[in-house]
Design a protein around this motif. Structure first.
Motif, PDB file in Angstrom:
ATOM      1  N   ARG A 109       0.829  -1.207   0.000  1.00  0.00           N
ATOM      2  CA  ARG A 109       0.000   0.000   0.000  1.00  0.00           C
ATOM      3  C   ARG A 109       0.862   1.254   0.000  1.00  0.00           C
ATOM      4  O   ARG A 109       0.517   2.258  -0.629  1.00  0.00           O
ATOM      5  N   GLN A 110       1.974   1.208   0.709  1.00  0.00           N
ATOM      6  CA  GLN A 110       2.865   2.374   0.716  1.00  0.00           C
ATOM      7  C   GLN A 110       3.466   2.608  -0.664  1.00  0.00           C
ATOM      8  O   GLN A 110       3.592   3.753  -1.114  1.00  0.00           O
ATOM      9  N   ARG A 111       3.847   1.524  -1.354  1.00  0.00           N
ATOM     10  CA  ARG A 111       4.377   1.680  -2.706  1.00  0.00           C
ATOM     11  C   ARG A 111       3.334   2.281  -3.640  1.00  0.00           C
ATOM     12  O   ARG A 111       3.658   3.116  -4.496  1.00  0.00           O
ATOM     13  N   GLU A 112       2.081   1.868  -3.486  1.00  0.00           N
ATOM     14  CA  GLU A 112       1.015   2.433  -4.316  1.00  0.00           C
ATOM     15  C   GLU A 112       0.849   3.924  -4.036  1.00  0.00           C
ATOM     16  O   GLU A 112       0.663   4.724  -4.961  1.00  0.00           O
ATOM     17  N   LEU A 113       0.917   4.312  -2.756  1.00  0.00           N
ATOM     18  CA  LEU A 113       0.784   5.724  -2.399  1.00  0.00           C
ATOM     19  C   LEU A 113       1.928   6.537  -2.990  1.00  0.00           C
ATOM     20  O   LEU A 113       1.711   7.612  -3.573  1.00  0.00           O
ATOM     21  N   PHE A 114       3.166   6.045  -2.868  1.00  0.00           N
ATOM     22  CA  PHE A 114       4.311   6.763  -3.421  1.00  0.00           C
ATOM     23  C   PHE A 114       4.206   6.843  -4.943  1.00  0.00           C
ATOM     24  O   PHE A 114       4.577   7.862  -5.537  1.00  0.00           O
ATOM     25  N   ALA A 115       3.717   5.761  -5.576  1.00  0.00           N
ATOM     26  CA  ALA A 115       3.613   5.761  -7.037  1.00  0.00           C
ATOM     27  C   ALA A 115       2.641   6.832  -7.512  1.00  0.00           C
ATOM     28  O   ALA A 115       2.872   7.474  -8.549  1.00  0.00           O
ATOM     29  N   ARG A 116       1.559   7.048  -6.779  1.00  0.00           N
ATOM     30  CA  ARG A 116       0.613   8.109  -7.155  1.00  0.00           C
ATOM     31  C   ARG A 116       1.271   9.486  -7.097  1.00  0.00           C
ATOM     32  O   ARG A 116       0.865  10.405  -7.811  1.00  0.00           O
ATOM     33  N   LEU A 117       2.266   9.624  -6.237  1.00  0.00           N
ATOM     34  CA  LEU A 117       2.971  10.899  -6.101  1.00  0.00           C
ATOM     35  C   LEU A 117       4.190  10.990  -7.004  1.00  0.00           C
ATOM     36  O   LEU A 117       4.952  11.961  -6.937  1.00  0.00           O
ATOM     37  N   GLY A 118       4.399   9.965  -7.834  1.00  0.00           N
ATOM     38  CA  GLY A 118       5.547   9.956  -8.715  1.00  0.00           C
ATOM     39  C   GLY A 118       6.850   9.626  -8.012  1.00  0.00           C
ATOM     40  O   GLY A 118       7.928  10.004  -8.507  1.00  0.00           O
ATOM     41  N   LEU A 119       6.801   8.922  -6.893  1.00  0.00           N
ATOM     42  CA  LEU A 119       7.983   8.588  -6.114  1.00  0.00           C
ATOM     43  C   LEU A 119       8.118   7.081  -5.991  1.00  0.00           C
ATOM     44  O   LEU A 119       7.209   6.326  -6.322  1.00  0.00           O
ATOM     45  N   ASP A 120       9.265   6.660  -5.504  1.00  0.00           N
ATOM     46  CA  ASP A 120       9.559   5.248  -5.306  1.00  0.00           C
ATOM     47  C   ASP A 120       9.782   5.014  -3.820  1.00  0.00           C
ATOM     48  O   ASP A 120      10.726   5.560  -3.232  1.00  0.00           O
ATOM     49  N   ALA A 121       8.925   4.198  -3.196  1.00  0.00           N
ATOM     50  CA  ALA A 121       9.010   3.987  -1.751  1.00  0.00           C
ATOM     51  C   ALA A 121      10.285   3.276  -1.344  1.00  0.00           C
ATOM     52  O   ALA A 121      10.675   3.326  -0.173  1.00  0.00           O
ATOM     53  N   GLN A 122      10.959   2.598  -2.288  1.00  0.00           N
ATOM     54  CA  GLN A 122      12.171   1.862  -1.964  1.00  0.00           C
ATOM     55  C   GLN A 122      13.443   2.669  -2.227  1.00  0.00           C
ATOM     56  O   GLN A 122      14.543   2.156  -2.042  1.00  0.00           O
ATOM     57  N   ASP A 123      13.282   3.912  -2.657  1.00  0.00           N
ATOM     58  CA  ASP A 123      14.413   4.797  -2.913  1.00  0.00           C
ATOM     59  C   ASP A 123      14.506   5.800  -1.764  1.00  0.00           C
ATOM     60  O   ASP A 123      13.549   6.540  -1.497  1.00  0.00           O
ATOM     61  N   TRP A 124      15.660   5.823  -1.079  1.00  0.00           N
ATOM     62  CA  TRP A 124      15.787   6.693   0.095  1.00  0.00           C
ATOM     63  C   TRP A 124      15.649   8.161  -0.274  1.00  0.00           C
ATOM     64  O   TRP A 124      15.191   8.975   0.533  1.00  0.00           O
ATOM     65  N   ARG A 125      16.020   8.523  -1.518  1.00  0.00           N
ATOM     66  CA  ARG A 125      15.851   9.917  -1.934  1.00  0.00           C
ATOM     67  C   ARG A 125      14.373  10.291  -2.031  1.00  0.00           C
ATOM     68  O   ARG A 125      13.986  11.410  -1.675  1.00  0.00           O
ATOM     69  N   SER A 126      13.551   9.356  -2.502  1.00  0.00           N
ATOM     70  CA  SER A 126      12.112   9.616  -2.540  1.00  0.00           C
ATOM     71  C   SER A 126      11.541   9.766  -1.131  1.00  0.00           C
ATOM     72  O   SER A 126      10.674  10.605  -0.879  1.00  0.00           O
ATOM     73  N   VAL A 127      12.053   8.944  -0.216  1.00  0.00           N
ATOM     74  CA  VAL A 127      11.599   9.046   1.174  1.00  0.00           C
ATOM     75  C   VAL A 127      11.971  10.404   1.748  1.00  0.00           C
ATOM     76  O   VAL A 127      11.160  11.060   2.421  1.00  0.00           O
TER      77      VAL A 127
END
Length: 682
Positions: free
Chosen positions: A540-558
């Motif tokens: 679910r967190q990956r889906e949320l980040f994807a909607r924002l154009g980010l990658d939940a597994q990338d520390w820079r996106s975090v």
């Protein structure tokens, strides 16, 4: 009673700590040995007595002996001092002894900070919304105690409550940002609180006669489902979990070691049903999906037997989205079944069901190669002969199939599914047993389907060349109301004692209706808490980040998400402070006076009106420096005082404002005129 100082040190706030810490530890009473609870209660009561009488705390030697004894008891109880239960027990003992030896403010602060850890450990054992609300209460009390400890004076309790509540409220946005953004770990952060060897909830990988019937009394929730569009009819709601091909004469076994296949593509999107399911922990790998799966979550695979397996065991509540094609059966359109799979789906132990084999031989002799006629013959037997669908099936001994078919003739869904599969295999028709869920209770409040463990069901699939694996449910032949109405359809027909949650028909008293209404409300609140909070997993967190154009597994996106979150929070706080700043509300006359002051001060800042300066005094000062403005300024001061202080009607006030505007226009915007000095006489 507050005690700011004693001969033994500053103990301000200890009385409140003696209330907050037991409240924080209370939920552990149900998860810890009785001697832990007794020890904590005794230590807190002793500390309260010492505080009330002004006596000194026990010496360091006494506390050391007590600590060694408590540590030994903990080790003897759990066999370790690590882990969830043993670690929490040791933490409670540490808090109890820290309170007992408290001598100064530092000791109180340490005990209170340990109390925050106790609140966190509560979630090791229970993550319900009630525990969440209770933990807020405990955290508020601990915070109030800390405020009192650090205050230099006694603070009334209501003020403490207000300050602690404000601090928790201010922390709420930070908590939400960290909840959504902080990287999540698959499964509980602290590990599975249940032992792996404990019985799994719900369906098992094996099926024996009576297994599913034993789940009938289990009204705990197995999964909840929300549909994106129209809800399929109840007779089509078969939730596939386990597929069982291997049979030893009594027990059916699921086979997870099947090859992974690609998902079929639906021919018609209009018949595809999209849904989101929230599944309770099963400590198994299977995912219940609506027959027949056409879309799955990323961490799940479709096996050759159409069983859906996840990459890892489900040790915590999860939420997943999937889709189903209600029409396309497994293997539809294939001319023949794989020979190896066909052999497995036809296997029967040599000594299994001799009487059933003999009867099936007569069917085959009568109907020849017509497999569909054989299937109908078996279903007709269940429907026409004195079989009965019972919620309390008798125990079967010896050859369970023959005993059921020819003697007891009473059973639950697994009895009919197992016997039907044996009959088909004896007739040379490949068959297998499928277990899952069927029916469920539709919750109008929240619009979701609730499937209990009691809704577990077993049915069959038979192979027909050219058609694939075709679903056949023998229960529909003997008890069609079970399929058309779910478990509720059996409540009035069996004449047997049924679980209380099925008694929801007509004729209920107002008290029973109120009880069921409260249960529905409670389930709705729990479902929202579980689906919105507890089921927020890495997917679910990956889906949320994807909607924002980010990658939940990338520390820079975090870091970007954290920066945007906290930056937005800072902007909101600044806007809140700015909007709530004290403003001077000026009347129309005051605004005109301010404009007049700015116009005059444009060329001489020293002539600006000071906030404390009366209008008459200011105009006199300006007239001395600007004689050219004497007449309009004097008139302006007179009209201003009249408008502000005289009892005027609305029309008179309007006339005065018009006069002030006119006088303001008489003050020029340009530079003041320069006066040339006169030449003196010679």
């Amino acid at each position: 009673m507050n005690r700011p100082a004693t001969p033994h040190g500053d103990l301000r706030g200890l009385d409140l700590a003696l209330i907050a810490l037991p409240v924080a530890a209370l939920p552990h009473v149900w998860h810890q040995p009785p001697w832990i609870t007794a020890l904590v209660v005794l230590a807190i009561a002793t500390r309260a007595w010492l505080l009330a009488t002004g006596r000194a705390a026990p010496s360091l030697a006494v506390m050391s002996v007590l600590a060694v004894i408590a540590g030994g008891l903990t080790l003897a109880q759990f066999g370790t001092v690590f882990g969830q239960e043993a670690g929490t027990a040791l933490l409670l003992v540490m808090i109890a002894f820290k309170l007992l030896e408290t001598r100064n403010r530092r000791d109180i602060v340490i005990a209170l900070f340990l109390g925050y850890f106790v609140v966190v450990t509560t979630y090791f054992f229970d993550q319900s919304i009630l525990i969440a609300a209770y933990s807020l209460l405990a955290t508020g009390l601990l915070t109030a105690a800390l405020i009192q400890v650090h205050a230099g004076r006694f603070i009334p309790r209501r003020h403490l409550a207000r300050q602690a509540g404000a601090m928790l409220l201010h922390a709420l946005p930070f908590m939400l940002i960290l909840f959504f953004v902080f990287p999540r770990i698959e499964g509980p952060l602290w590990g599975d609180p249940q032992r792996e060897e404990s019985a799994r909830t719900g369906l098992s990988g094996e099926l024996n006669p009576g297994d599913i019937a034993s789940l009938l009394q289990d009204e705990s929730t197995a999964l909840r489902v929300e549909f994106d569009d129209d809800v399929p009819p109840l007779r089509a709601q078969y939730w596939r979990a386990l597929v069982m091909t291997d049979f030893d004469g009594r027990r059916w076994s699921a086979d997870e070691n099947r090859s992974v296949i690609d998902l079929p593509v639906a021919d018609d999107d209009d018949r595809v049903v999209h849904y989101t399911a929230t599944l309770e922990p099963t400590r198994a790998r299977y995912l219940p999906v609506l027959d027949y799966p056409s879309a799955l979550p990323e961490d799940a695979d479709l096996r050759a037997n159409y069983q859906v397996l996840r990459d890892r065991r489900i040790t915590s509540r999860i939420q997943y989205s999937a889709a189903a094609d209600l029409v396309s059966a497994p293997g539809a359109g294939e001319a023949a079944l794989d020979p190896q799979e066909r052999g497995r789906a036809l296997h029967l132990p040599t000594s299994a069901a001799p009487r059933a084999r003999a009867e099936v031989a007569l069917w085959r002799a009568t109907h020849g190669d017509d497999d569909r006629a054989i299937i109908q013959e078996a279903l007709r037997r269940f429907a026409s002969e004195p079989y009965r669908y019972t919620l309390q099936p008798p125990r079967l001994q010896d050859d369970t199939t023959d005993r059921f078919l020819f003697e007891t003739q009473a059973g639950y869904c697994e009895h009919y599914a197992s016997a039907f599969a044996v009959l088909m295999r004896a007739a040379g028709i490949p068959a297998r047993v499928v277990t899952g869920y069927q029916g469920g209770a539709w919750q109008t409040r929240g619009e979701y389907l609730r499937l209990r463990n009691a809704d577990a069901h077993a049915w069959n699939e038979v192979w027909l060349d050219g058609e694939g694996w075709v679903r056949v449910d023998p229960t529909a032949a003997i008890a069609p109301e079970r399929i058309e109405q779910g478990l509720a359809g059996l409540a009035s027909d069996t004449g047997e004692e049924i679980p209380g949650f099925l008694r929801r028909g007509e004729g209920l008293s107002w008290l029973q209706r109120a009880r069921f209404g409260l249960e529905d409300w409670g389930d709705f609140v729990r479902f929202r808490w579980e689906s919105w909070v507890l089921a927020f997993d890495p997917e679910r967190q990956r889906e949320l980040f994807a909607r924002l154009g980010l990658d939940a597994q990338d520390w820079r996106s975090v870091l970007i998400a954290l920066g945007v979150g906290f930056g937005g929070l800072a902007l909101l706080a600044f806007a809140w402070v700015w909007l709530r700043r004290p403003r001077l509300r000026r009347s129309p006359a005051d605004r005109l006076l301010q404009r007049l002051s700015r116009r005059i001060a444009r060329h001489d800042r020293g002539l600006a009106r000071q906030p404390h300066e009366p209008v008459d005094a200011w105009t006199r000062r300006v007239r001395q420096a600007r004689p050219d403005l004497a007449e309009p300024l004097a008139a302006f001061a007179g009209v201003y005082n009249h408008q502000r202080f005289a009892p005027l009607s609305p029309d008179q006030r309007s006339d005065d404002l018009d006069r002030l505007r006119s006088l303001l226009q008489q003050v020029p915007r340009g530079k003041p005129p320069t006066t040339k000095p006169q030449a003196g006489r010679a």
